[in-house]
Design an enzyme around this catalytic site. Sequence first.
Site, short mmCIF file in Angstrom:
data_model
loop_
_atom_site.label_atom_id
_atom_site.label_comp_id
_atom_site.label_asym_id
_atom_site.label_seq_id
_atom_site.Cartn_x
_atom_site.Cartn_y
_atom_site.Cartn_z
CG ASN A 19 -8.93 -1.08 11.85
OD1 ASN A 19 -8.05 -1.78 11.39
ND2 ASN A 19 -9.34 0.03 11.27
CG ASP B 23 -0.28 -0.41 2.51
OD1 ASP B 23 0.97 -0.42 2.56
OD2 ASP B 23 -0.98 -0.69 3.49
CG HIS C 184 -6.00 -2.00 8.74
ND1 HIS C 184 -6.21 -0.65 8.90
CD2 HIS C 184 -4.68 -2.21 8.99
CE1 HIS C 184 -5.07 -0.06 9.20
NE2 HIS C 184 -4.13 -0.99 9.27
CD GLU D 192 -8.79 1.47 7.55
OE1 GLU D 192 -8.61 0.50 8.32
OE2 GLU D 192 -8.36 2.61 7.80
C1 GLP Z 1 -0.64 0.54 8.47
C2 GLP Z 1 -0.25 -0.35 7.29
C3 GLP Z 1 -0.40 -1.82 7.60
C4 GLP Z 1 0.25 -2.10 8.96
C5 GLP Z 1 -0.42 -1.31 10.03
C6 GLP Z 1 0.14 -1.57 11.43
O1 GLP Z 1 -2.00 0.72 8.54
N1 GLP Z 1 -1.03 -0.08 6.12
O2 GLP Z 1 0.19 -2.59 6.57
O3 GLP Z 1 0.16 -3.48 9.23
O4 GLP Z 1 -0.22 0.06 9.73
O5 GLP Z 1 1.27 -0.78 11.64
P1 GLP Z 1 2.27 -1.00 12.85
O6 GLP Z 1 3.10 -2.20 12.49
O7 GLP Z 1 3.09 0.26 12.86
O8 GLP Z 1 1.46 -1.19 14.05
#
Ligand code: GLP
Length: 264
Positions: free
Chosen positions: A137, A67, A139, A144
């Site tokens: 959440n 993404d 995702h 989402e």
């Molecule tokens: C973002 C990314 C996800 C990731 C998530 C959690 O939303 N799009 O791919 O898994 O953050 O991030 P973190 O690892 O910093 O908690």
Amino acid sequence: MLVVLKQDAREVGQEAARIVSAAVRAKPSVVLGLATGSTPLGMYEELVSLHKKASLDFSKATSFNLDEYVGLGPDNPQSFHHFMQSNFFSHVNFSKDRIHIPSGDLRTNYSEYCLSYEDEIKKAGGIDLQILGIGRNGHIGFNEPNSSLASRTRLKELTLETVEDNRRFLPKGEEIPECAITMGIGTILDARRILILATGKSKAAAVAKAIEGPISSSVSASALQLHPDVTFIIDEDAAYALTQRDYYRRVLELTKKYTPEKLA
Ligand code: GLP
């Protein structure tokens, strides 16, 4: 699903890097699906170290990132392009033309661009090993809650919770992107193998719903229950709300004994 329970974030990163490096050594032209966020940082650090100290060679590998924020150019320090460059690609020998990250450029026709990203994945022969983190959440990527379980790469509107979670990465006062381009859940499920990493108490509820809850578009990661080759690598804090922890440990021990190739 295999659930691998580790002590802490450092062990999670090491285990993930062990699996990724084994995949690269077994198939130098491997196609990797890569993720950003703080969770996979330890894995990237370990992979960089394996490249430098144990000649792990990425020169023939291909990558597709999950993404990118819409409206952030590749040079923006908060973009996922910049994250990947500074935490991984600039330290290893990936060939530039085999790195793919969705473009965050503002455009008038997102659907066309997203179809072309899907085409690139197909042309590369599909993703062999997909790395994922998980949002609070539930995702995966930026899928989402309420994302179709069959969704493909597309523009996705971010929830306010996600916007808030990511505010810490942006300089004070800077406008936070409202949308992202993300691989869909269907795109992710097409990968041959999936590794999903989670660390910390803030992820415990999402992890429990993903592994032990019903499959639901309200928790995108629960769709992984439909995939035949998924490994969750989670630390003690993120595993906190799982009810079957002892059984997962037993499965791991018996897998080592009977089908160790699954852990390679
Ligand atoms: C973002 C990314 C996800 C990731 C998530 C959690 O939303 N799009 O791919 O898994 O953050 O991030 P973190 O690892 O910093 O908690």
